[in-house]
Scaffold this active site. Structure first.
Site, PDB file in Angstrom:
ATOM      1  N   ASP A   1      -9.087  -0.939  -5.936  1.00 52.50           N
ATOM      2  CA  ASP A   1      -9.782  -0.227  -4.977  1.00 52.50           C
ATOM      3  C   ASP A   1      -9.379   1.444  -4.767  1.00 52.50           C
ATOM      4  O   ASP A   1      -8.058   1.564  -4.877  1.00 52.50           O
ATOM      5  CB  ASP A   1      -9.987  -0.492  -3.489  1.00 52.50           C
ATOM      6  CG  ASP A   1      -8.714  -0.541  -2.617  1.00 52.50           C
ATOM      7  OD1 ASP A   1      -7.693  -0.927  -3.164  1.00 52.50           O
ATOM      8  OD2 ASP A   1      -8.471  -0.209  -1.516  1.00 52.50           O
ATOM      9  N   GLU A   2     -10.298   2.418  -4.694  1.00 47.82           N
ATOM     10  CA  GLU A   2     -10.183   3.564  -4.357  1.00 47.82           C
ATOM     11  C   GLU A   2      -8.818   4.218  -5.219  1.00 47.82           C
ATOM     12  O   GLU A   2      -7.770   4.965  -4.681  1.00 47.82           O
ATOM     13  CB  GLU A   2      -9.654   3.919  -2.810  1.00 47.82           C
ATOM     14  CG  GLU A   2     -10.789   3.230  -1.989  1.00 47.82           C
ATOM     15  CD  GLU A   2     -10.212   3.518  -0.627  1.00 47.82           C
ATOM     16  OE1 GLU A   2     -11.153   3.785   0.315  1.00 47.82           O
ATOM     17  OE2 GLU A   2      -9.185   3.208  -0.230  1.00 47.82           O
TER      18      GLU A   2
ATOM     19  N   TRP B   1     -16.668  -5.007  -0.917  1.00 45.85           N
ATOM     20  CA  TRP B   1     -16.717  -4.088   0.405  1.00 45.85           C
ATOM     21  C   TRP B   1     -17.653  -2.965   0.519  1.00 45.85           C
ATOM     22  O   TRP B   1     -18.084  -2.390   1.412  1.00 45.85           O
ATOM     23  CB  TRP B   1     -15.236  -3.702   0.468  1.00 45.85           C
ATOM     24  CG  TRP B   1     -14.766  -2.529  -0.194  1.00 45.85           C
ATOM     25  CD1 TRP B   1     -14.524  -2.568  -1.601  1.00 45.85           C
ATOM     26  CD2 TRP B   1     -14.524  -1.184  -0.106  1.00 45.85           C
ATOM     27  NE1 TRP B   1     -14.153  -1.604  -2.185  1.00 45.85           N
ATOM     28  CE2 TRP B   1     -14.056  -0.507  -1.222  1.00 45.85           C
ATOM     29  CE3 TRP B   1     -14.792  -0.323   1.078  1.00 45.85           C
ATOM     30  CZ2 TRP B   1     -13.884   0.754  -1.280  1.00 45.85           C
ATOM     31  CZ3 TRP B   1     -14.491   0.864   1.007  1.00 45.85           C
ATOM     32  CH2 TRP B   1     -13.622   1.524  -0.081  1.00 45.85           C
TER      33      TRP B   1
ATOM     34  N   TRP C   1      -7.860  -3.372   8.628  1.00 49.35           N
ATOM     35  CA  TRP C   1      -7.037  -2.066   8.139  1.00 49.35           C
ATOM     36  C   TRP C   1      -6.384  -1.560   9.212  1.00 49.35           C
ATOM     37  O   TRP C   1      -6.906  -1.311  10.268  1.00 49.35           O
ATOM     38  CB  TRP C   1      -7.839  -1.315   7.438  1.00 49.35           C
ATOM     39  CG  TRP C   1      -8.747  -1.657   6.236  1.00 49.35           C
ATOM     40  CD1 TRP C   1      -9.990  -1.794   6.311  1.00 49.35           C
ATOM     41  CD2 TRP C   1      -8.142  -2.299   5.021  1.00 49.35           C
ATOM     42  NE1 TRP C   1     -10.449  -2.369   4.942  1.00 49.35           N
ATOM     43  CE2 TRP C   1      -9.275  -2.663   4.448  1.00 49.35           C
ATOM     44  CE3 TRP C   1      -6.746  -2.127   4.419  1.00 49.35           C
ATOM     45  CZ2 TRP C   1      -9.061  -2.884   3.046  1.00 49.35           C
ATOM     46  CZ3 TRP C   1      -6.717  -2.709   3.137  1.00 49.35           C
ATOM     47  CH2 TRP C   1      -7.770  -2.956   2.154  1.00 49.35           C
ATOM     48  N   THR C   2      -5.048  -1.069   9.216  1.00 47.62           N
ATOM     49  CA  THR C   2      -4.268  -1.068  10.271  1.00 47.62           C
ATOM     50  C   THR C   2      -3.511   0.353  10.413  1.00 47.62           C
ATOM     51  O   THR C   2      -2.512   0.647  10.910  1.00 47.62           O
ATOM     52  CB  THR C   2      -3.075  -1.958  10.456  1.00 47.62           C
ATOM     53  OG1 THR C   2      -2.258  -2.032   9.255  1.00 47.62           O
ATOM     54  CG2 THR C   2      -3.614  -3.383  10.695  1.00 47.62           C
ATOM     55  N   GLU C   3      -4.288   1.312   9.697  1.00 52.16           N
ATOM     56  CA  GLU C   3      -3.742   2.802   9.960  1.00 52.16           C
ATOM     57  C   GLU C   3      -3.709   3.007  11.304  1.00 52.16           C
ATOM     58  O   GLU C   3      -2.831   3.850  11.577  1.00 52.16           O
ATOM     59  CB  GLU C   3      -5.002   3.705   9.233  1.00 52.16           C
ATOM     60  CG  GLU C   3      -4.880   3.793   7.767  1.00 52.16           C
ATOM     61  CD  GLU C   3      -5.786   2.710   7.011  1.00 52.16           C
ATOM     62  OE1 GLU C   3      -6.309   1.795   7.796  1.00 52.16           O
ATOM     63  OE2 GLU C   3      -6.555   2.922   5.831  1.00 52.16           O
TER      64      GLU C   3
ATOM     65  N   ASP D   1     -11.700  -2.763  11.331  1.00 53.35           N
ATOM     66  CA  ASP D   1     -10.687  -1.462  11.653  1.00 53.35           C
ATOM     67  C   ASP D   1     -11.619  -0.303  12.215  1.00 53.35           C
ATOM     68  O   ASP D   1     -11.212   0.676  13.168  1.00 53.35           O
ATOM     69  CB  ASP D   1     -10.083  -1.162  10.682  1.00 53.35           C
ATOM     70  CG  ASP D   1     -11.251  -0.420   9.186  1.00 53.35           C
ATOM     71  OD1 ASP D   1     -12.011  -1.217   9.168  1.00 53.35           O
ATOM     72  OD2 ASP D   1     -10.704   0.554   8.834  1.00 53.35           O
TER      73      ASP D   1
ATOM     74  N   TYR E   1     -16.067  -4.504   8.942  1.00 50.77           N
ATOM     75  CA  TYR E   1     -14.824  -3.781   8.921  1.00 50.77           C
ATOM     76  C   TYR E   1     -14.371  -3.629  10.389  1.00 50.77           C
ATOM     77  O   TYR E   1     -14.863  -2.627  11.014  1.00 50.77           O
ATOM     78  CB  TYR E   1     -15.239  -2.475   8.226  1.00 50.77           C
ATOM     79  CG  TYR E   1     -14.563  -2.461   6.579  1.00 50.77           C
ATOM     80  CD1 TYR E   1     -14.770  -3.452   6.001  1.00 50.77           C
ATOM     81  CD2 TYR E   1     -13.756  -1.321   6.138  1.00 50.77           C
ATOM     82  CE1 TYR E   1     -14.373  -3.788   4.505  1.00 50.77           C
ATOM     83  CE2 TYR E   1     -13.276  -1.370   4.671  1.00 50.77           C
ATOM     84  CZ  TYR E   1     -13.401  -2.492   3.994  1.00 50.77           C
ATOM     85  OH  TYR E   1     -12.882  -2.716   2.626  1.00 50.77           O
TER      86      TYR E   1
ATOM     87  N   ASP F   1       0.736  -1.174   0.065  1.00 52.26           N
ATOM     88  CA  ASP F   1       0.189  -0.034  -0.187  1.00 52.26           C
ATOM     89  C   ASP F   1       0.974   1.189   0.047  1.00 52.26           C
ATOM     90  O   ASP F   1       2.128   1.043  -0.268  1.00 52.26           O
ATOM     91  CB  ASP F   1      -1.021  -0.003   1.362  1.00 52.26           C
ATOM     92  CG  ASP F   1      -2.341   0.671   0.717  1.00 52.26           C
ATOM     93  OD1 ASP F   1      -2.306   1.845   0.567  1.00 52.26           O
ATOM     94  OD2 ASP F   1      -3.284  -0.057   0.917  1.00 52.26           O
TER      95      ASP F   1
ATOM     96  N   HIS G   1      -3.158   3.242  -4.572  1.00 55.83           N
ATOM     97  CA  HIS G   1      -2.720   2.647  -3.117  1.00 55.83           C
ATOM     98  C   HIS G   1      -1.242   2.264  -3.415  1.00 55.83           C
ATOM     99  O   HIS G   1      -0.625   1.224  -2.862  1.00 55.83           O
ATOM    100  CB  HIS G   1      -3.406   1.706  -2.276  1.00 55.83           C
ATOM    101  CG  HIS G   1      -4.462   2.059  -1.821  1.00 55.83           C
ATOM    102  ND1 HIS G   1      -4.674   2.402  -0.608  1.00 55.83           N
ATOM    103  CD2 HIS G   1      -5.926   2.137  -2.315  1.00 55.83           C
ATOM    104  CE1 HIS G   1      -6.011   2.904  -0.358  1.00 55.83           C
ATOM    105  NE2 HIS G   1      -6.655   2.645  -1.386  1.00 55.83           N
TER     106      HIS G   1
END
Ligand code: ACM
Length: 651
Positions: A352-353, A419, A506-508, A459, A457, A202, A276
């Site tokens: 994605d995105e 998602w 997700w680990t932001e 996260d 989700y 990412d 990403h």
């Protein structure tokens, strides 16, 4: 009334655990059929295990031996030929018609434990169920202070609802070591989750050694360490050393894959492109359409996207250039090595995105659009995805992507990870205007894995934002438990394309492994049950009881979990007379909430919440704590009235 229904419910020859009055049987995921018998099995001081000789079960048996001998201090012997052994692990010949590849039967009598399955995976799952029947102290890593290791006599027949029961672990935003990933695998396998999706690339880090492209890990695996609220970090000084991060060597990956395999877990790699991709571009700037990309750095969590616009706009070009042939050459090299490392059938390629605003400024992208007759930037992405699918398939693998890969036209054999099931999956097809990505893709004969934000989700915060590291949304345990994997409105004939579901971590905002555990459990219990157990057996109160029994195991194992389900929800409303009404709602039934407005810490001698409260005129905070049967169970929450007022007036 309650007593009568309980009696009627349990009159049958067997009871399924939706009327699981015996809280000592607290299996997650809930077995398909559980028939409790009278009596119990007492583990003898010398335990004998007879097992089929198959390499696939070697680790299962070694683990079982260890898990039974260490906490008990008993002798545990293994043999392939011990017909009188008290624990028998067997493969059916011929196959049982209902168990499939992962099902099992488990029979516990006062004399013997027999686990039978068609395939080794089923034996493994039978062993996991067996271990959950023992007292929580069986999870101890040293000899426990327990004198009797007793389990109830019963018969279980069990098999999964879906074959894809997964967790996604984002090891890019924050790096987690090989032993941490293996610990994650240990826990998920105990609850019959069988797919670990590793998000390996990412903007914040490239995590897998690609020998033919060494910069990916030399440059791409490291950023500058920051803590605080990810996404809002200040720009990183150009000369600050970038030493935070890490990557898995190819040997690490092989070991992790083998470790997972021995626990019947597949690992699916994800290389997220064409968006990403900042770590990849920082390593090889020639893959960007944008001039100046050689100055790009791996992101630490500073702002790179303006999410307030629709569609969101990239502030830094984190996309690969779809018009640059080199991109496909590099992706071919990457996929060659990824395919060789991961035996799983699918490679997830993200999708994605992907912001399009830099493509819109690129002459080479415009030239590509002209040459290939591409009308929109979604079609440009679709062109990219179709080429990537060919590359992936040329390595003998199958292609998967997030549901954005539907936009602009789905690649011929692509599988879709849904998602955004709230979103129309295919904007160019008016006949499917209100159809989710999942239904759209499945109806075209594409495999689908369900990962909808609103249900899985993990996260997202688990309770009030006051109690959790801030993320923009909340997903409470009961919402995960209410998840019906099969999407609404799908024709029976296409249901076979819904492979199952996974929860995404997700680990932001997850800076260490203890927090990764906290975010995962207990919500992954709910996911395990959503994907394994029959929907008809779902019962929230019973599930909560079983979750609490698992918490006791986690306490012994020292695995972190979130107690957030005991935190009440605060629902503030501004009254016409400008006072603030505060409703408190418990997620778990049968809890009492005690509260104070006077800044002191409430206990059970304080007022008990029975109806919505009106905040006194000058009160500064509402402090609450939940109790069960006179004992504190929840965390003390000190909620500022100002915060509630702000929330009430925002509505
Ligand atoms: C995603 O959450 N961007 C797949």
């Amino acid at each position: 009334m309650k007593k009568i229904s309980l009696f009627v419910c349990c009159l049958g020859v067997y009871f399924t655990a939706f009327c699981n009055i015996d809280s000592s049987i607290a299996i997650i995921p809930q077995p398909v059929k559980l028939e409790k018998k009278t009596g119990s099995f007492m583990l003898p001081h010398t335990v004998t295990i007879q097992t089929v000789e198959t390499t696939e079960l070697k680790q299962t048996v070694v683990d079982l031996q260890k898990r039974l001998s260490v906490p008990t201090g008993y002798k545990v012997l293994i043999s392939g030929n011990m017909p009188t052994a008290v624990i028998q692990l067997m493969l059916n010949k011929p196959n049982d018609g209902v168990l499939g590849d992962e099902g099992y039967t488990l029979s516990v009598t006062s004399k013997q434990i027999i686990i039978k399955a068609n395939k080794p995976a089923g034996v493994f799952y039978g062993v996991q169920t067996l271990m959950q029947l023992f007292p929580a102290a069986i999870e101890d890593s040293v000899k426990a202070d327990v004198t009797e290791w007793k389990i109830p006599c019963l018969e279980i027949t069990d098999y999964p609802k879906f074959s894809w029961r997964g967790l996604m672990f984002d090891v890019s935003r924050h790096f987690f070591t090989k032993p941490e990933v293996e610990k994650y695998i240990d826990q998920m396998a105990k609850y019959k989750l069988n797919l670990l999706h590793l998000h390996l690339a990412d903007d914040e880090g490239w995590r897998v050694e690609i020998k033919s492209l060494p910069n990916l890990t030399k440059v791409g695996a490291y950023n500058a360490k920051r803590v605080g609220h990810f996404g809002d970090f200040k720009p990183i000084p150009v000369n600050e050393p970038r030493t935070y991060g890490g990557f898995y060597t190819q040997d690490d990956i092989k070991e992790m894959v083998q470790y997972a395999k021995e626990r019947f877990v597949n690992i699916m790699p994800e290389i997220d492109v064409p968006g990403h991709s900042l770590a990849l571009i920082a390593s090889y700037p020639e893959l960007s359409c944008t001039a100046g990309a050689e100055n790009y750095k791996v992101r630490s969590g500073e702002e790179i996207m303006d999410w307030s616009q629709n569609p969101p706009v990239a502030l830094v070009d984190n996309t690969l250039c779809p018009a640059n042939e080199k991109v496909y050459v590099y992706l071919d090299k990457i996929m060659t090595e990824i395919a060789a490392l991961f035996p799983f059938a699918y490679i997830h390629c993200g999708g994605d995105e992907c912001p399009k605003n830099f493509w819109a400024k690129s002459d080479s992208v415009h030239a590509l659009m002209q040459k290939e007759n591409l009308k929109t930037y979604e079609e440009v992405q679709s062109y990219f995805e179709k080429r990537l699918e060919k590359i992936v398939e040329s390595k003998g693998k199958r292609f998967m992507g997030w549901d954005e890969i539907l936009e602009g036209g789905l690649a011929p054999d692509a599988a879709v990870m849904d998602w955004r099931s709230w979103k129309d999956g295919i904007s160019t097809d008016s006949t499917r205007k209100n159809t989710s990505a999942a239904v759209t893709a499945a109806s075209m004969g594409h495999n689908v894995v369900m990962t909808p934000t609103e249900f899985v989700y993990i996260d997202y915060m688990q309770s009030d934002s006051l109690m959790e590291p801030y993320v923009y949304s909340t997903l409470r345990l009961n919402k995960v438990y209410s998840f019906n994997v099969m999407p609404a409105g799908i024709d029976q004939q296409y249901q076979k394309y819904i492979l199952g579901a996974q929860a995404n971590l997700w680990t932001e905002q997850v800076y260490n492994f203890r927090q990764a555990e906290y975010m995962t459990w207990p919500r992954a219990f709910a996911l395990a049950e959503d994907t394994w157990s029959p929907s008809a057996n779902k019962n929230w109160d019973d599930f909560v009881n079983r979750v609490e029994q698992q918490f006791k195991r986690f306490n012994v194992e020292e695995v972190k979990y979130a107690p957030s389900m005991y935190d009440p929800e605060f629902i503030p409303a501004l009254q016409p007379d400008s006072t603030l009404k505060i409703e408190l709602k418990n997620e778990v039934n049968g809890l009492d909430i005690y509260y104070s407005f006077d800044n002191s810490y409430p206990d059970k001698f304080y007022p008990k919440y029975t109806a919505p409260l009106i905040a006194p005129v000058d009160a500064m905070q509402l402090k609450v704590i939940t109790y069960r049967n006179g004992k504190p169970i929840g965390r003390m929450i000190a909620m500022p009235i100002k915060v509630l007022m702000g929330r009430a007036t925002q509505k």
